[in-house]
Design a protein around this motif. Structure first.
Motif, PDB file in Angstrom:
ATOM      1  N   PRO A 180     -84.401 116.749  26.114  1.00  0.00           N
ATOM      2  CA  PRO A 180     -83.099 116.065  26.206  1.00  0.00           C
ATOM      3  C   PRO A 180     -81.959 117.047  25.959  1.00  0.00           C
ATOM      4  CG  PRO A 180     -84.641 114.806  24.845  1.00  0.00           C
ATOM      5  CD  PRO A 180     -85.283 116.133  25.088  1.00  0.00           C
ATOM      6  N   PRO A 181     -80.899 116.997  26.770  1.00  0.00           N
ATOM      7  CA  PRO A 181     -79.797 117.946  26.583  1.00  0.00           C
ATOM      8  C   PRO A 181     -79.003 117.649  25.323  1.00  0.00           C
ATOM      9  CG  PRO A 181     -79.258 116.345  28.287  1.00  0.00           C
ATOM     10  CD  PRO A 181     -80.691 116.108  27.925  1.00  0.00           C
ATOM     11  N   SER A 182     -78.471 118.709  24.740  1.00  0.00           N
ATOM     12  CA  SER A 182     -77.594 118.548  23.581  1.00  0.00           C
ATOM     13  C   SER A 182     -76.277 117.929  24.032  1.00  0.00           C
ATOM     14  CB  SER A 182     -77.322 119.918  22.944  1.00  0.00           C
ATOM     15  OG  SER A 182     -76.545 120.715  23.831  1.00  0.00           O
ATOM     16  N   PRO A 183     -75.467 117.409  23.093  1.00  0.00           N
ATOM     17  CA  PRO A 183     -74.171 116.845  23.492  1.00  0.00           C
ATOM     18  C   PRO A 183     -73.299 117.844  24.250  1.00  0.00           C
ATOM     19  CG  PRO A 183     -74.714 116.145  21.262  1.00  0.00           C
ATOM     20  CD  PRO A 183     -75.751 117.155  21.659  1.00  0.00           C
ATOM     21  N   ALA A 184     -73.297 119.117  23.825  1.00  0.00           N
ATOM     22  CA  ALA A 184     -72.472 120.119  24.513  1.00  0.00           C
ATOM     23  C   ALA A 184     -72.967 120.331  25.940  1.00  0.00           C
ATOM     24  CB  ALA A 184     -72.484 121.428  23.733  1.00  0.00           C
ATOM     25  N   VAL A 185     -74.288 120.374  26.128  1.00  0.00           N
ATOM     26  CA  VAL A 185     -74.836 120.549  27.478  1.00  0.00           C
ATOM     27  C   VAL A 185     -74.575 119.301  28.312  1.00  0.00           C
ATOM     28  CG1 VAL A 185     -76.965 120.872  28.801  1.00  0.00           C
ATOM     29  CG2 VAL A 185     -76.535 122.257  26.774  1.00  0.00           C
ATOM     30  N   ARG A 186     -74.625 118.119  27.702  1.00  0.00           N
ATOM     31  CA  ARG A 186     -74.294 116.892  28.447  1.00  0.00           C
ATOM     32  C   ARG A 186     -72.865 116.957  28.968  1.00  0.00           C
ATOM     33  NH1 ARG A 186     -76.704 113.829  24.205  1.00  0.00           N
ATOM     34  NH2 ARG A 186     -74.637 113.027  23.629  1.00  0.00           N
ATOM     35  N   ARG A 187     -71.960 117.478  28.155  1.00  0.00           N
ATOM     36  CA  ARG A 187     -70.576 117.598  28.617  1.00  0.00           C
ATOM     37  C   ARG A 187     -70.491 118.597  29.768  1.00  0.00           C
ATOM     38  NH1 ARG A 187     -65.097 117.420  25.197  1.00  0.00           N
ATOM     39  NH2 ARG A 187     -63.691 118.377  26.693  1.00  0.00           N
ATOM     40  N   LEU A 188     -71.240 119.697  29.692  1.00  0.00           N
ATOM     41  CA  LEU A 188     -71.271 120.669  30.776  1.00  0.00           C
ATOM     42  C   LEU A 188     -71.799 120.035  32.059  1.00  0.00           C
ATOM     43  CD1 LEU A 188     -71.147 123.543  31.964  1.00  0.00           C
ATOM     44  CD2 LEU A 188     -73.377 123.969  30.904  1.00  0.00           C
ATOM     45  N   LEU A 215     -80.835 132.680  26.192  1.00  0.00           N
ATOM     46  CA  LEU A 215     -81.095 131.235  26.247  1.00  0.00           C
ATOM     47  C   LEU A 215     -82.452 130.922  25.641  1.00  0.00           C
ATOM     48  CD1 LEU A 215     -80.284 128.393  27.346  1.00  0.00           C
ATOM     49  CD2 LEU A 215     -81.548 129.001  29.415  1.00  0.00           C
ATOM     50  N   ARG A 216     -83.456 131.692  26.013  1.00  0.00           N
ATOM     51  CA  ARG A 216     -84.807 131.466  25.491  1.00  0.00           C
ATOM     52  C   ARG A 216     -84.844 131.632  23.975  1.00  0.00           C
ATOM     53  NH1 ARG A 216     -88.256 136.340  26.702  1.00  0.00           N
ATOM     54  NH2 ARG A 216     -87.121 136.973  24.835  1.00  0.00           N
ATOM     55  N   ASP A 217     -84.060 132.582  23.449  1.00  0.00           N
ATOM     56  CA  ASP A 217     -84.058 132.855  22.008  1.00  0.00           C
ATOM     57  C   ASP A 217     -83.123 131.938  21.232  1.00  0.00           C
ATOM     58  OD1 ASP A 217     -85.845 134.838  22.581  1.00  0.00           O
ATOM     59  OD2 ASP A 217     -84.411 136.488  22.383  1.00  0.00           O
ATOM     60  N   GLY A 218     -82.465 131.000  21.909  1.00  0.00           N
ATOM     61  CA  GLY A 218     -81.597 130.061  21.223  1.00  0.00           C
ATOM     62  C   GLY A 218     -80.207 130.575  20.918  1.00  0.00           C
ATOM     63  N   GLU A 219     -79.813 131.719  21.504  1.00  0.00           N
ATOM     64  CA  GLU A 219     -78.484 132.264  21.260  1.00  0.00           C
ATOM     65  C   GLU A 219     -77.463 131.781  22.282  1.00  0.00           C
ATOM     66  OE1 GLU A 219     -78.321 136.468  20.254  1.00  0.00           O
ATOM     67  OE2 GLU A 219     -80.495 136.467  20.013  1.00  0.00           O
ATOM     68  N   LEU A 220     -77.918 131.113  23.343  1.00  0.00           N
ATOM     69  CA  LEU A 220     -77.052 130.463  24.312  1.00  0.00           C
ATOM     70  C   LEU A 220     -77.518 129.023  24.476  1.00  0.00           C
ATOM     71  CD1 LEU A 220     -76.582 133.074  27.211  1.00  0.00           C
ATOM     72  CD2 LEU A 220     -74.893 132.396  25.504  1.00  0.00           C
ATOM     73  N   ASP A 221     -76.573 128.138  24.785  1.00  0.00           N
ATOM     74  CA  ASP A 221     -76.909 126.741  25.060  1.00  0.00           C
ATOM     75  C   ASP A 221     -77.213 126.518  26.536  1.00  0.00           C
ATOM     76  OD1 ASP A 221     -76.341 125.757  22.341  1.00  0.00           O
ATOM     77  OD2 ASP A 221     -74.273 126.281  22.836  1.00  0.00           O
ATOM     78  N   ALA A 222     -76.638 127.345  27.394  1.00  0.00           N
ATOM     79  CA  ALA A 222     -76.848 127.228  28.837  1.00  0.00           C
ATOM     80  C   ALA A 222     -76.438 128.553  29.470  1.00  0.00           C
ATOM     81  CB  ALA A 222     -76.031 126.083  29.423  1.00  0.00           C
ATOM     82  N   ASP A 278     -68.594 116.243  38.053  1.00  0.00           N
ATOM     83  CA  ASP A 278     -67.224 115.952  38.502  1.00  0.00           C
ATOM     84  C   ASP A 278     -66.793 116.919  39.587  1.00  0.00           C
ATOM     85  OD1 ASP A 278     -67.022 113.854  36.763  1.00  0.00           O
ATOM     86  OD2 ASP A 278     -65.915 114.972  35.226  1.00  0.00           O
ATOM     87  N   LEU A 279     -67.121 118.196  39.421  1.00  0.00           N
ATOM     88  CA  LEU A 279     -66.750 119.186  40.433  1.00  0.00           C
ATOM     89  C   LEU A 279     -67.474 118.925  41.745  1.00  0.00           C
ATOM     90  CD1 LEU A 279     -66.652 122.513  38.384  1.00  0.00           C
ATOM     91  CD2 LEU A 279     -64.722 121.274  39.341  1.00  0.00           C
ATOM     92  N   ALA A 280     -68.745 118.556  41.656  1.00  0.00           N
ATOM     93  CA  ALA A 280     -69.514 118.292  42.866  1.00  0.00           C
ATOM     94  C   ALA A 280     -69.025 117.038  43.570  1.00  0.00           C
ATOM     95  CB  ALA A 280     -70.997 118.152  42.526  1.00  0.00           C
ATOM     96  N   THR A 297     -66.704 128.974  38.622  1.00  0.00           N
ATOM     97  CA  THR A 297     -66.787 129.071  37.166  1.00  0.00           C
ATOM     98  C   THR A 297     -65.428 128.831  36.532  1.00  0.00           C
ATOM     99  OG1 THR A 297     -68.648 130.616  37.285  1.00  0.00           O
ATOM    100  CG2 THR A 297     -67.394 130.573  35.239  1.00  0.00           C
ATOM    101  N   ALA A 298     -64.376 129.395  37.138  1.00  0.00           N
ATOM    102  CA  ALA A 298     -63.032 129.190  36.596  1.00  0.00           C
ATOM    103  C   ALA A 298     -62.653 127.716  36.629  1.00  0.00           C
ATOM    104  CB  ALA A 298     -62.022 130.016  37.399  1.00  0.00           C
ATOM    105  N   ARG A 299     -62.975 127.016  37.718  1.00  0.00           N
ATOM    106  CA  ARG A 299     -62.652 125.589  37.798  1.00  0.00           C
ATOM    107  C   ARG A 299     -63.464 124.794  36.776  1.00  0.00           C
ATOM    108  NH1 ARG A 299     -62.656 126.725  43.449  1.00  0.00           N
ATOM    109  NH2 ARG A 299     -64.733 125.823  43.705  1.00  0.00           N
ATOM    110  N   LEU A 300     -64.722 125.194  36.577  1.00  0.00           N
ATOM    111  CA  LEU A 300     -65.564 124.495  35.615  1.00  0.00           C
ATOM    112  C   LEU A 300     -65.021 124.656  34.197  1.00  0.00           C
ATOM    113  CD1 LEU A 300     -68.221 122.981  34.929  1.00  0.00           C
ATOM    114  CD2 LEU A 300     -69.303 125.232  34.734  1.00  0.00           C
ATOM    115  N   LEU A 301     -64.633 125.861  33.831  1.00  0.00           N
ATOM    116  CA  LEU A 301     -64.103 126.097  32.484  1.00  0.00           C
ATOM    117  C   LEU A 301     -62.799 125.327  32.284  1.00  0.00           C
ATOM    118  CD1 LEU A 301     -64.792 129.920  32.103  1.00  0.00           C
ATOM    119  CD2 LEU A 301     -66.049 128.027  31.074  1.00  0.00           C
TER     120      LEU A 301
END
Length: 291
Positions: free
Chosen positions: A274-282, A133-140, A288-290, A103-107
């Motif tokens: 379809p993923p949002s732009p922020a999720v696409r970046r994630l 996530l289900r309630d829309g308060e998180l993107d992922a 990249d990490l994989a 997680t630290a490397r991903l951030l």
């Protein structure tokens, strides 16, 4: 008032004439004259003194010119930001993380030196992450183990972490470099109750069942330091298993060995579709990490 009217107003002020402004804008002069006339009627003031040789700003026009430039610059910034948001180069990712070096490397990989892309973290239990996530308060949200996807969400495998077994340092199994579930089948297992961490509890019981290993239940797992201390000091031998979070523990009286075969899978939960732009970046950062 329209942005094009302000753009024409600034062009006439900069070039000193309706014809020259029209040429710089790539349009006909009548279009410039018409839109400036409309703007003057809307403002109720004359913006230009229309002379025979050069068109100059009136006093009121000079006063309005800086504001018109500011509005156009703000509109340009808004368009640029909208394009960056659509490309995933700016914006906000609301993420429910798991602890660990991955997680630290991903951030770090998600970090943007310009500060145009930000990540906010919600450190809550796995079940709460999925609810948000289900309630829309998180993107992922990341979850470990074998979670069930809430309605309207999808689970994507993010990575796998090896599991480790901790046994008393004086036990014969401590002499082995790697342990198997079958070898641990007779030793009481310290495992937290399912309500404490349902995904991990289900993962452990499923993996042990698949390996044909059914170790007897030992005292409940509390925290890793407390459980390791009890394993080291208890009269009756027992064991526990865990995944690496901040490095493998080096605890007196305890031997930590890799557990052969089973692994802890970390999943990325995202909204369906379809993923949002922020999720696409994630997702790109994960790839990249994989890779």
């Amino acid at each position: 008032m329209e942005l094009r009217q302000l753009r024409y107003f600034v062009a006439v002020a900069d070039t000193g004439g309706f014809g020259r402004a029209a040429e710089s804008l790539g349009i006909v002069q009548s279009a410039v004259s018409t839109q400036i006339g409309r703007l003057e009627r809307q403002f109720g003031v004359a913006l230009f003194d229309r002379g025979t040789r050069r068109t100059v700003l009136t006093g009121l026009g000079e006063a309005l010119l800086p504001q018109a430039r500011a509005v156009l610059e703000a509109a340009d910034r808004t368009r640029a930001l909208a394009a960056a948001l659509a490309d995933g180069n700016a914006g906000l990712l609301r993420l429910g993380p798991v602890r660990g070096p991955r997680t630290a490397r991903l951030l770090h990989r998600l970090a943007d030196q310009t500060g145009a892309f930000r990540v906010t973290l919600r450190h809550v239990p796995a079940a709460e992450r999925l609810r948000l996530l289900r309630d829309g308060e998180l993107d992922a949200a990341f979850v470990r183990g074998a979670p069930a996807a809430p309605p309207g969400t999808s689970l994507l495998e993010a990575w796998r972490d090896p599991l480790y077994a901790a046994v008393p340092a004086g036990h014969p199994l401590a002499a082995r470099p790697v342990l198997t579930p079958a070898e641990l089948a007779e030793l009481p297992l310290r495992l937290a109750g399912r309500t404490a961490n349902p995904p991990f509890h289900d993962l452990v019981t499923r993996l042990l069942r698949a390996a044909g290993s059914r170790p007897p239940a030992g005292p409940r797992f509390t925290t890793l330091p407390e459980t390791l201390a009890e394993i080291a000091s208890a009269a009756e031998p027992s064991w526990t298993l865990f995944y690496e979070v901040t490095g493998l523990p080096d605890f007196p009286g305890v031997a930590v060995r890799p557990l052969a075969g089973p692994a802890s899978t970390t999943w990325l939960a995202v909204p369906e579709g379809p993923p949002s732009p922020a999720v696409r970046r994630l997702l790109a950062a994960l790839a990249d990490l994989a890779g």
